[in-house]
Design a protein around this motif. Structure first.
Motif, short mmCIF file in Angstrom:
data_model
loop_
_atom_site.label_atom_id
_atom_site.label_comp_id
_atom_site.label_asym_id
_atom_site.label_seq_id
_atom_site.Cartn_x
_atom_site.Cartn_y
_atom_site.Cartn_z
N ALA A 82 20.26 15.69 -1.51
CA ALA A 82 20.26 16.78 -0.54
C ALA A 82 21.65 17.04 0.02
O ALA A 82 22.04 18.19 0.26
CB ALA A 82 19.28 16.47 0.60
N MET A 83 22.42 15.98 0.26
CA MET A 83 23.79 16.17 0.74
C MET A 83 24.64 16.86 -0.32
O MET A 83 25.50 17.69 -0.01
CB MET A 83 24.40 14.83 1.16
CG MET A 83 23.93 14.37 2.53
SD MET A 83 24.79 12.89 3.15
CE MET A 83 23.86 11.61 2.31
N GLN A 84 24.42 16.53 -1.58
CA GLN A 84 25.15 17.19 -2.65
C GLN A 84 24.77 18.66 -2.76
O GLN A 84 25.59 19.52 -3.10
CB GLN A 84 24.90 16.47 -3.97
CG GLN A 84 25.54 15.08 -4.01
CD GLN A 84 25.08 14.25 -5.20
OE1 GLN A 84 24.00 14.48 -5.76
NE2 GLN A 84 25.88 13.27 -5.59
N LEU A 85 23.49 18.96 -2.46
CA LEU A 85 23.00 20.34 -2.52
C LEU A 85 23.41 21.14 -1.28
O LEU A 85 23.34 22.37 -1.29
CB LEU A 85 21.48 20.35 -2.64
CG LEU A 85 20.89 19.87 -3.96
CD1 LEU A 85 19.39 19.68 -3.83
CD2 LEU A 85 21.20 20.85 -5.07
N GLY A 86 23.76 20.46 -0.19
CA GLY A 86 24.11 21.15 1.04
C GLY A 86 22.93 21.41 1.95
O GLY A 86 23.04 22.13 2.93
N THR A 87 21.76 20.83 1.64
CA THR A 87 20.59 21.01 2.49
C THR A 87 20.48 19.91 3.55
O THR A 87 19.58 19.94 4.38
CB THR A 87 19.30 21.03 1.65
OG1 THR A 87 19.21 19.83 0.87
CG2 THR A 87 19.30 22.24 0.72
N LEU A 88 21.37 18.94 3.50
CA LEU A 88 21.46 17.87 4.49
C LEU A 88 22.94 17.57 4.67
O LEU A 88 23.70 17.58 3.71
CB LEU A 88 20.71 16.63 4.00
CG LEU A 88 20.64 15.43 4.95
CD1 LEU A 88 19.78 15.77 6.17
CD2 LEU A 88 20.04 14.21 4.23
N ASP A 89 23.33 17.30 5.92
CA ASP A 89 24.76 17.11 6.20
C ASP A 89 25.17 15.65 6.24
O ASP A 89 26.30 15.31 5.88
CB ASP A 89 25.11 17.78 7.54
CG ASP A 89 24.73 19.24 7.56
OD1 ASP A 89 25.01 19.93 6.55
OD2 ASP A 89 24.11 19.69 8.53
N GLY A 90 24.27 14.78 6.69
CA GLY A 90 24.64 13.37 6.81
C GLY A 90 23.42 12.48 6.84
O GLY A 90 22.28 12.94 6.95
N ALA A 91 23.67 11.18 6.73
CA ALA A 91 22.57 10.21 6.74
C ALA A 91 23.10 8.84 7.12
O ALA A 91 24.28 8.53 6.92
CB ALA A 91 21.89 10.14 5.38
N ILE A 92 22.20 8.03 7.68
CA ILE A 92 22.45 6.59 7.82
C ILE A 92 21.57 5.93 6.78
O ILE A 92 20.35 6.15 6.75
CB ILE A 92 22.11 6.09 9.23
CG1 ILE A 92 22.99 6.77 10.27
CG2 ILE A 92 22.30 4.57 9.30
CD1 ILE A 92 22.68 6.36 11.70
N MET A 93 22.18 5.12 5.92
CA MET A 93 21.42 4.55 4.81
C MET A 93 22.17 3.35 4.23
O MET A 93 23.27 3.01 4.68
CB MET A 93 21.22 5.61 3.72
CG MET A 93 22.52 6.17 3.20
SD MET A 93 22.27 7.52 2.04
CE MET A 93 23.97 7.86 1.60
N GLY A 94 21.57 2.73 3.23
CA GLY A 94 22.21 1.58 2.58
C GLY A 94 22.28 1.76 1.08
O GLY A 94 22.17 0.78 0.34
N ARG A 95 22.48 2.99 0.63
CA ARG A 95 22.45 3.29 -0.79
C ARG A 95 23.85 3.34 -1.41
O ARG A 95 24.06 4.01 -2.42
CB ARG A 95 21.75 4.63 -1.03
CG ARG A 95 20.24 4.52 -1.06
CD ARG A 95 19.76 3.90 -2.36
NE ARG A 95 18.31 3.83 -2.40
CZ ARG A 95 17.61 2.74 -2.15
NH1 ARG A 95 18.22 1.62 -1.83
NH2 ARG A 95 16.30 2.75 -2.21
#
Length: 329
Positions: A82-95
């Motif tokens: 989603a971040m690559q698509l531009g539908t999400l701007d940021g995330a907290i994750m462990g990936r």
């Protein structure tokens, strides 16, 4: 991918934030959509509360932070897409290891000696941290700050894990991290990679009979309801990262960038401290629910399997990066 696009399009429309990063930057108000897969009671909320607080103090009314907790927007793998698509701007994750295999260095079992070692690697502007941040930026993600879930313990349906030998034949859920699969196989277990969001039902339905996580994750996700024993193995500590898509980051006005990083780091200090405090206290709370706690652990018995995973990872991670983390003081 079409299903994923539809899912995020519907979510964006429902909350009226279907603006791309470029459109958001053209407005006076900067809309930032951030996702994570933990419950709202998790310490990630403290992190993001502080993030918003600092931004509001420095730029009143300039930022509109929209948070989507509890896997509302799917899995962490879907966040990356989603971040690559531009539908999400940021995330907290462990990936991070999924973004670049070199970043699996942070996931290696027994790579950290203690909390102070974790701090030296990820919270002290170390050379190693700069290398890790550069790798993520090359791959399209800007690291704002690092957080943590804590040292991980094994829960089971009665098996008492006091040494690596006690894992023999155990069907255990682990993250889809190759060094862990290698290590758990070396320890004699049958590791099954499953998304975090599926762990509770997998334990409840007997798909696996064990899992491993820090106490905060065990508690907030209620794994103690479907497991009877917790062994304080402390065999690993996967850090987490607060990232923005590189495109979103580069579209931010220059005058706000330093404050965005400052706000994320201020929040990470709170999250890390709170996670460590919660993890220590939650061992007793989990025990109070009737779960048997195994404290006498032969941690060195896990060393051989861990080092086997290091050797197996040298080609993808690089021995120099493994040694850089091990030797950071």
């Amino acid at each position: 991918m079409n299903a994923l696009l539809r899912r995020f399009s519907m979510t964006a429309a429902a909350v009226s934030v279907a603006l791309g990063a470029g459109a958001a930057m053209a407005q006076d108000t900067i809309t930032m959509r951030i996702a994570h897969n933990m419950p709202e009671a998790h310490t990630y909320s403290l992190w993001l509360d502080k993030f918003e607080e600092v931004l509001e103090e420095k730029f009143p009314g300039r930022f509109d932070i929209k948070v989507f907790p509890a896997a509302q927007l799917g899995t962490e793998t879907e966040y990356l897409e989603a971040m690559q698509l531009g539908t999400l701007d940021g995330a907290i994750m462990g990936r991070h290891g999924q973004i670049d295999s070199r970043l699996d260095v942070l996931n290696l079992p027994m790579i950290y000696r203690d909390d102070a070692h974790v701090d030296a690697v990820l919270h002290a502007d170390s050379e190693v941290e700069a290398r890790l941040n550069d790798i993520l930026y090359e791959k399209g993600f800007k690291v704002l700050a690092w957080g943590e879930l804590g040292f991980r313990y094994i829960t089971t349906n009665g098996t008492e894990v006091r040494s690596a030998a006690d894992l023999q034949g155990l069907d255990i859920r682990v993250p889809n991290v190759q060094p862990w699969l290698t290590a758990f196989k070396a320890w004699g277990a049958n590791p099954t990679p499953l998304p975090f969001e599926e762990v509770y039902s997998a334990l409840q339905q007997g798909v696996v009979s064990a899992q491993e996580n820090p106490p905060e994750n065990i508690w907030t996700s209620k794994f103690h309801e479907v497991q009877s024993t917790m062994s304080l193995t402390g065999h690993a500590n996967i850090p987490t990262e607060f990232v923005l898509s590189r495109a979103f980051w580069e579209g931010l006005p220059e005058e706000v960038k330093d404050t965005v990083v400052e706000a994320a780091k201020a929040g990470s200090l709170i999250q890390v401290a709170a996670a460590r405090e919660a993890n220590a206290a939650l061992v007793d709370q989990i025990e109070a629910t009737g779960v048997t706690i195994i404290r006498d652990i032969d941690k060195e018995s896990f060393r051989a399997g861990a080092e086997e995973s290091y050797r197996a990872s040298e080609e993808t991670i690089g021995r120099d990066l493994i040694d850089a983390v091990l030797e950071t003081n």
